[in-house]
Design an enzyme around this catalytic site. Structure first.
Site: not given
Ligand code: PRP
Ligand code: URA
Length: 209
Positions: A104, A108, A200, A203
């Protein structure tokens, strides 16, 4: 309208509480996410068709049932979806695994694609898209669109925690995709994080910050 199912099995709910706890460290978090994914896989596969066969037991012939040979594909959304793959493979060991890499954009909140590698026959597979978090729904909607663009027809979405906003987004973009979650939380905050959520997911799984 596609179905939304909240999987309220006591073991799933108990483990989800431990996953949410900020005191749970990465090792335990990873183990719990894997366990919950396995328990959720049991419910998500409930409609898999069966066929009758005959099995010779040591005593007699039994009319028995086996899965009717449907092909399954798991599609974790990188990175956090990776944490759910092994638990699901414990129950569905013959599944093929495709990967969609999305992050994400922090400004944005829109999903940005950086990787996509799928089994060649996804059009013939029952696909389960997996990601712990369904927040705005942008990532899941984009991943499902990638799959459909490449011929996928039969897709389910499985997440640990969803915000109402994310559920609505996926339902309006993909009304053929059933959604399975362990919890629907209150809302999103201004940064697109689920409240109360678990923080997160990527993380916490991988110990990054
Ligand atoms: C997180 C999560 C989803 C997304 C959800 O990933 O694992 O993929 O956010 O958010 P959304 O519904 O608003 O799209 P992130 O973008 O943090 O990436 P990561 O898994 O690489 O940490
Ligand atoms: N992605 C995450 O990992 N946690 C949230 O709460 C939203 C998006």
């Amino acid at each position: 309208m596609a179905k939304l199912q909240v999987l309220d099995h006591p073991l799933i709910q108990h483990k989800l509480s431990l996953i949410r706890d900020e005191k749970t460290g990465s090792k335990e978090f990873r183990e719990l996410v894997e366990e919950v994914a396995m328990l959720m896989a049991y419910e998500v596969t409930r409609d898999f068709p069966l066929q009758e066969i005959e099995v010779q037991t040591p005593v007699a012939v039994a009319k028995s049932k086996v899965l009717a040979g449907r092909k399954v594909g798991l599609v974790p959304i990188l990175r956090a979806g990776l944490g759910m793959v092994d638990g699901m493979l414990r129950l569905i060991p013959a599944a093929r695994v495709g990967h969609v890499g999305l992050y994400r954009d922090p400004e944005t909140l829109s999903p940005v694609e950086y990787y996509c590698k799928l089994p060649s026959d996804i059009a013939e597979r029952d696909l389960i898209v997996i990601d712990p978090m369904l927040a705005t729904g942008g990532s899941a909607s984009a991943a499902i669109t990638f799959l459909k663009d490449r011929g996928a027809k039969n897709i389910k979405l499985m997440c640990l925690i969803a915000a109402p906003e994310g559920i609505s987004a996926v339902q309006s973009n993909h009304d053929d995709v059933d959604i399975f979650v362990a919890a629907v939380d209150e809302r999103l905050n201004d940064h697109g994080y689920i409240i109360p959520g678990l923080g997160d997911a990527g993380d916490r799984l991988f110990g990054t910050k």
